[in-house]
Motif scaffolding. Structure first.
Motif, mmCIF file in Angstrom:
data_model
loop_
_atom_site.group_PDB
_atom_site.id
_atom_site.type_symbol
_atom_site.label_atom_id
_atom_site.label_comp_id
_atom_site.label_asym_id
_atom_site.label_seq_id
_atom_site.Cartn_x
_atom_site.Cartn_y
_atom_site.Cartn_z
ATOM 1 N N ARG A 1 0.850 -1.205 0.000
ATOM 2 C CA ARG A 1 0.000 0.000 0.000
ATOM 3 C C ARG A 1 0.883 1.252 0.000
ATOM 4 N N ASP A 2 1.691 1.386 -1.035
ATOM 5 C CA ASP A 2 2.656 2.493 -1.055
ATOM 6 C C ASP A 2 1.981 3.857 -1.118
ATOM 7 N N HIS A 3 0.804 3.947 -1.732
ATOM 8 C CA HIS A 3 0.081 5.231 -1.747
ATOM 9 C C HIS A 3 -0.236 5.674 -0.313
ATOM 10 N N LYS A 4 -0.684 4.737 0.511
ATOM 11 C CA LYS A 4 -0.994 5.041 1.903
ATOM 12 C C LYS A 4 0.279 5.445 2.657
ATOM 13 N N ALA A 5 1.369 4.747 2.394
ATOM 14 C CA ALA A 5 2.648 5.092 3.031
ATOM 15 C C ALA A 5 3.076 6.509 2.656
ATOM 16 N N MET A 6 2.934 6.867 1.399
ATOM 17 C CA MET A 6 3.305 8.218 0.957
ATOM 18 C C MET A 6 2.427 9.274 1.610
ATOM 19 N N GLN A 7 1.149 8.985 1.751
ATOM 20 C CA GLN A 7 0.248 9.915 2.442
ATOM 21 C C GLN A 7 0.664 10.093 3.898
ATOM 22 N N GLU A 8 1.079 9.019 4.535
ATOM 23 C CA GLU A 8 1.528 9.080 5.928
ATOM 24 C C GLU A 8 2.837 9.866 6.052
ATOM 25 N N LEU A 9 3.758 9.640 5.142
ATOM 26 C CA LEU A 9 5.012 10.406 5.157
ATOM 27 C C LEU A 9 4.707 11.895 5.036
ATOM 28 N N TYR A 10 3.797 12.233 4.152
ATOM 29 C CA TYR A 10 3.409 13.634 3.965
ATOM 30 C C TYR A 10 2.753 14.182 5.240
ATOM 31 N N ARG A 11 1.901 13.382 5.854
ATOM 32 C CA ARG A 11 1.173 13.821 7.044
ATOM 33 C C ARG A 11 2.110 14.150 8.198
ATOM 34 N N VAL A 12 3.113 13.306 8.450
ATOM 35 C CA VAL A 12 3.982 13.510 9.617
ATOM 36 C C VAL A 12 5.091 14.530 9.364
ATOM 37 N N LEU A 13 5.252 14.947 8.121
ATOM 38 C CA LEU A 13 6.291 15.922 7.777
ATOM 39 C C LEU A 13 5.778 17.341 8.012
ATOM 40 N N LYS A 14 6.599 18.163 8.651
ATOM 41 C CA LYS A 14 6.237 19.566 8.879
ATOM 42 C C LYS A 14 6.227 20.321 7.561
ATOM 43 N N LYS A 15 5.471 21.401 7.501
ATOM 44 C CA LYS A 15 5.512 22.289 6.335
ATOM 45 C C LYS A 15 6.943 22.786 6.181
ATOM 46 N N GLY A 16 7.475 22.709 4.989
ATOM 47 C CA GLY A 16 8.865 23.081 4.738
ATOM 48 C C GLY A 16 9.837 21.959 5.034
ATOM 49 N N GLY A 17 9.324 20.816 5.533
ATOM 50 C CA GLY A 17 10.178 19.681 5.852
ATOM 51 C C GLY A 17 10.598 18.918 4.606
ATOM 52 N N VAL A 18 11.542 18.001 4.800
ATOM 53 C CA VAL A 18 12.113 17.225 3.703
ATOM 54 C C VAL A 18 12.000 15.741 4.004
ATOM 55 N N CYS A 19 11.583 14.982 3.001
ATOM 56 C CA CYS A 19 11.578 13.523 3.071
ATOM 57 C C CYS A 19 12.517 13.046 1.963
ATOM 58 N N VAL A 20 13.575 12.327 2.342
ATOM 59 C CA VAL A 20 14.564 11.840 1.392
ATOM 60 C C VAL A 20 14.249 10.378 1.103
ATOM 61 N N ILE A 21 14.013 10.076 -0.181
ATOM 62 C CA ILE A 21 13.564 8.741 -0.580
ATOM 63 C C ILE A 21 14.500 8.169 -1.635
ATOM 64 N N GLN A 22 14.819 6.884 -1.479
ATOM 65 C CA GLN A 22 15.600 6.172 -2.481
ATOM 66 C C GLN A 22 15.073 4.756 -2.562
ATOM 67 N N THR A 23 15.012 4.223 -3.768
ATOM 68 C CA THR A 23 14.624 2.834 -4.012
ATOM 69 C C THR A 23 15.439 2.342 -5.203
#
Length: 170
Positions: free
Chosen positions: A74-96
């Motif tokens: 459920r990667d769409h749900k995971a991405m929504q959660e990453l967005y939710r817990v990130l502060k405005k102006g925050g950064v999420c670094v992703i690699q696959t």
């Protein structure tokens, strides 16, 4: 991890961290570093399910998500959660791992042997393309910058040749 993302006072969440990154960031008293690993295979402070992260909205300034999303059905749900817990102006670094073309996923592939054949690893459920992952992250609200690192110039980060890293901001 580039020092541009590690700012004094930052709240940092790291999914399934490497031991060296865990040790380095855990010793940094200028940040609040937390690690999580659902499987129990990595050093961690928490066991968050990335599809339902047990954290407050906009809690983290930086989220590190290296080699995680290719394991999550459920990667769409995971991405929504990453967005939710990130502060405005925050950064999420992703690699696959990436491939050319489009994202390849087939949820009928269940056995470890078949996943190894189809996805290159027994516990992967897909192989992303860069553009496909950027599209999914953008649909989740992120602004995505694709960074290309090459060994000759950027090897001090420990990247493989022609490594692609997605820097996602909220």
């Amino acid at each position: 991890m580039s020092l541009e993302f590690i700012k004094p006072g930052a709240q940092v969440l790291d999914f399934s961290p490497s031991r060296s990154l865990y040790r380095t960031l855990k010793q940094n008293t200028a940040i609040a570093y937390a690690s999580t690993d659902l499987s129990g295979d990595f050093i961690s402070d928490f066991q968050y399910d990335i599809t339902t992260i047990a954290a407050e909205d906009e809690q983290y300034d930086l989220v590190v998500c290296y080699h995680i999303l290719e394991h999550i059905e459920r990667d769409h749900k995971a991405m929504q959660e990453l967005y939710r817990v990130l502060k405005k102006g925050g950064v999420c670094v992703i690699q696959t791992p990436f491939k050319e073309g489009t994202i390849y996923e087939d949820y009928s592939v269940k056995s470890e042997a078949d996943r190894l054949i189809h996805f290159g690893q027994k516990d992967h459920v897909r192989i992303y393309s860069v553009n496909g992952l950027v599209d999914r992250l953008t649909q989740s609200g992120f602004t995505v910058d694709v960074r290309y690192y090459n060994e000759a110039v950027d090897n001090y980060f420990g990247f493989k040749p022609s490594e692609k890293v997605l820097v996602c901001t909220k």
